[in-house]
Design an enzyme around this catalytic site. Structure first.
Site, mmCIF file in Angstrom:
data_model
loop_
_atom_site.group_PDB
_atom_site.id
_atom_site.type_symbol
_atom_site.label_atom_id
_atom_site.label_comp_id
_atom_site.label_asym_id
_atom_site.label_seq_id
_atom_site.Cartn_x
_atom_site.Cartn_y
_atom_site.Cartn_z
ATOM 1 N N TYR A 153 0.850 -1.034 0.121
ATOM 2 C CA TYR A 153 0.022 -0.023 -0.008
ATOM 3 C C TYR A 153 0.926 1.375 -0.029
ATOM 4 C CZ TYR A 153 -3.429 3.204 2.057
ATOM 5 O OH TYR A 153 -4.441 4.356 2.297
ATOM 6 N N LYS A 157 0.911 4.370 -2.861
ATOM 7 C CA LYS A 157 0.802 5.616 -2.571
ATOM 8 C C LYS A 157 2.047 6.367 -2.814
ATOM 9 C CE LYS A 157 -3.512 5.385 -1.019
ATOM 10 N NZ LYS A 157 -4.530 5.891 -1.903
HETATM 11 N N1 LIG Z 1 -8.949 5.735 6.495
HETATM 12 C C1 LIG Z 1 -7.417 6.156 6.401
HETATM 13 O O1 LIG Z 1 -7.116 6.279 7.364
HETATM 14 C C2 LIG Z 1 -6.870 6.851 5.143
HETATM 15 C C3 LIG Z 1 -5.644 7.452 5.403
HETATM 16 C C4 LIG Z 1 -4.949 7.656 4.347
HETATM 17 C C5 LIG Z 1 -5.500 7.616 3.027
HETATM 18 N N2 LIG Z 1 -6.505 7.094 2.782
HETATM 19 C C6 LIG Z 1 -7.114 6.842 1.415
HETATM 20 O O2 LIG Z 1 -8.175 7.680 1.169
HETATM 21 C C7 LIG Z 1 -8.959 6.975 0.281
HETATM 22 C C8 LIG Z 1 -10.405 6.621 0.853
HETATM 23 O O3 LIG Z 1 -10.045 5.628 1.789
HETATM 24 P P1 LIG Z 1 -11.366 5.424 2.989
HETATM 25 O O4 LIG Z 1 -10.572 5.557 4.114
HETATM 26 O O5 LIG Z 1 -12.432 6.325 2.619
HETATM 27 O O6 LIG Z 1 -11.586 4.017 2.740
HETATM 28 P P2 LIG Z 1 -12.828 3.253 2.419
HETATM 29 O O7 LIG Z 1 -14.085 3.748 3.264
HETATM 30 O O8 LIG Z 1 -12.705 1.838 2.524
HETATM 31 O O9 LIG Z 1 -13.403 3.690 0.989
HETATM 32 C C9 LIG Z 1 -12.791 3.186 -0.092
HETATM 33 C C10 LIG Z 1 -13.768 3.551 -1.391
HETATM 34 O O10 LIG Z 1 -12.977 2.688 -2.537
HETATM 35 C C11 LIG Z 1 -13.676 1.834 -3.095
HETATM 36 N N3 LIG Z 1 -12.904 0.725 -3.572
HETATM 37 C C12 LIG Z 1 -12.481 -0.236 -3.172
HETATM 38 N N4 LIG Z 1 -12.043 -1.124 -3.875
HETATM 39 C C13 LIG Z 1 -12.422 -0.514 -5.119
HETATM 40 C C14 LIG Z 1 -12.306 -1.041 -6.464
HETATM 41 N N5 LIG Z 1 -11.560 -2.320 -6.666
HETATM 42 N N6 LIG Z 1 -12.789 -0.427 -7.533
HETATM 43 C C15 LIG Z 1 -13.390 0.592 -7.203
HETATM 44 N N7 LIG Z 1 -13.490 1.153 -5.829
HETATM 45 C C16 LIG Z 1 -13.247 0.670 -5.009
HETATM 46 C C17 LIG Z 1 -14.720 1.485 -2.116
HETATM 47 O O11 LIG Z 1 -15.971 0.923 -2.625
HETATM 48 P P3 LIG Z 1 -17.003 -0.074 -1.375
HETATM 49 O O12 LIG Z 1 -17.694 1.054 -0.613
HETATM 50 O O13 LIG Z 1 -17.633 -0.995 -2.359
HETATM 51 O O14 LIG Z 1 -15.943 -0.606 -0.618
HETATM 52 C C18 LIG Z 1 -15.094 2.614 -1.163
HETATM 53 O O15 LIG Z 1 -15.977 3.601 -2.156
HETATM 54 C C19 LIG Z 1 -8.139 5.798 -0.204
HETATM 55 O O16 LIG Z 1 -7.255 5.886 -1.254
HETATM 56 C C20 LIG Z 1 -7.245 5.541 0.969
HETATM 57 O O17 LIG Z 1 -6.064 4.903 0.555
HETATM 58 C C21 LIG Z 1 -7.306 6.516 3.670
#
Ligand SMILES: NC(=O)c1ccc[n+]([C@@H]2O[C@H](COP(=O)([O-])OP(=O)(O)OC[C@H]3O[C@@H](n4cnc5c(N)ncnc54)[C@H](OP(=O)(O)O)[C@@H]3O)[C@@H](O)[C@H]2O)c1
Length: 240
Positions: A153, A157
Site C-alpha cells: 500500500y 501511494k
Molecule cells: N482511512 C484512512 O485512514 C486513510 C488514510 C490515508 C489515506 N486514505 C486513502 O483515502 C482513500 C479513501 O479511503 P477511505 O478511508 O475512505 O476507505 P473506504 O471507506 O474503505 O472507502 C474506499 C472506497 O474505495 C472503493 N473501492 C475499494 N476497492 C475498489 C475497487 N477495486 N474499485 C473501485 N472502488 C473501490 C470502496 O468501495 P466500497 O464502498 O464498495 O468498499 C470505497 O468507496 C483511499 O485512497 C485511501 O487509501 C485513507
C-alpha cells in the site's frame, strides 16, 4: 483552474471510491451545488442506497483498470460531459500483511486499485479535464513514506506521489494536478484491511473533517499536500 472557475453552471465532478468513507463524505459536500458522477466497485442498486439523491453512479472495479477506465468514460459520455471541472481519484484499499506472506493476487489488487487504475484514469481523463480547464486530484496517504504492515500500500501511494509530481510539471498550463495525502481517518478502512490500530484510533480524523480539509487544500491548489495528525488536530474536528 478548478471546480469553482465557471460560476454560470454547476461544476462537473468525478469522484471515485465514492460509496464509503472519505469519498462518500466528499460526494455529500459537493452534491448540493455540483453535478457529481460517483465511481465505485459495487453494483448500482447498492451504491444508490448510500449516495445522495441526484448523484450519478458508474460501477468501475479498479482491480481491472482498463475495464474501469472504459466504464468511467462511458459514464461521462452518458452524462454528455465532454469537459470535467474536477476529478478526485480517491478509490483505495490496503491489506495489513507481512510482505513475505502477501500473495500475488493481494499485491495485484493493491497496486491495480490504488495506482494502476489511477494512472490509467488520469491519462484517459486528460482531454476532458483540459476541455473543462479542470483539476486532477489524487488521494494518496501519509503511508506513502512507509508504513509497517502496509508495504505494498505504501509503495502504491508513493507511486501516486511521484506520478502526480511529474504530471503537474508535464501538464502545467493544461490541467492542474494535486496529490493530497490524508492521515489516519475513522472510515473503517483499517478494519477492512485487517488492521487493529488500538487506542490510537481515538485520535483518527473524523471522515467529514478529512473531507473538509481535502476540499480546502484543493481550493489552495498546491501540488503536494499532507494532512498529518498535527494538521487535523490543530484545525479541530468541527466546522465546515
Ligand atoms: N482511512 C484512512 O485512514 C486513510 C488514510 C490515508 C489515506 N486514505 C486513502 O483515502 C482513500 C479513501 O479511503 P477511505 O478511508 O475512505 O476507505 P473506504 O471507506 O474503505 O472507502 C474506499 C472506497 O474505495 C472503493 N473501492 C475499494 N476497492 C475498489 C475497487 N477495486 N474499485 C473501485 N472502488 C473501490 C470502496 O468501495 P466500497 O464502498 O464498495 O468498499 C470505497 O468507496 C483511499 O485512497 C485511501 O487509501 C485513507
Amino acid at each position: 483552474m478548478g471546480a469553482e472557475r465557471n460560476s454560470s453552471r454547476p461544476a462537473r465532478i468525478l469522484i471515485t471510491g465514492a460509496t464509503s468513507g472519505i469519498g462518500l463524505a466528499l460526494v455529500r459536500r459537493h452534491a448540493p451545488k455540483a453535478r457529481v458522477l460517483a465511481g465505485g466497485r459495487r453494483a448500482a442498486a447498492d451504491a444508490h442506497g448510500v449516495l445522495p439523491d441526484g448523484v450519478s453512479y458508474v460501477q468501475a472495479d479498479q482491480r481491472e483498470p482498463e475495464r474501469a477506465v472504459a466504464a468511467i468514460l462511458g459514464g461521462l459520455d452518458e452524462l454528455g460531459w465532454d469537459g470535467l471541472d474536477l476529478a478526485i481519484l480517491n478509490a483505495g484499499i490496503g491489506h495489513a500483511v507481512d510482505p513475505a506472506e502477501e500473495t500475488p493476487s493481494m499485491l495485484r489488487d493493491v497496486l491495480d486499485t490504488n495506482l494502476f487504475a489511477a494512472i490509467a484514469l488520469a491519462q484517459a481523463l486528460l482531454a476532458r479535464l483540459e476541455a473543462g480547464q479542470g483539476r486532477l486530484v489524487l488521494i494518496g496517504s501519509t503511508a506513502h513514506k512507509g508504513a509497517p504492515g502496509f508495504a505494498s500500500y505504501a509503495a502504491a501511494k508513493a507511486g501516486l506521489h511521484g506520478f502526480a509530481r511529474a504530471l503537474s510539471e508535464e501538464w502545467k498550463g493544461r490541467v492542474a494536478v494535486q496529490v493530497i495525502h490524508p492521515g489516519p481517518t475513522d472510515t473503517g478502512m483499517h478494519a477492512r484491511a485487517g488492521h487493529d490500530p488500538g487506542r490510537v484510533a481515538r485520535l483518527f480524523a473524523r471522515t467529514e473533517t478529512m473531507a473538509r480539509l481535502i476540499d480546502r487544500l484543493i481550493a489552495g491548489g498546491r501540488t503536494v499536500e499532507t494532512i498529518s495528525f498535527a494538521r487535523f488536530l490543530g484545525r479541530g474536528q468541527g466546522g465546515r
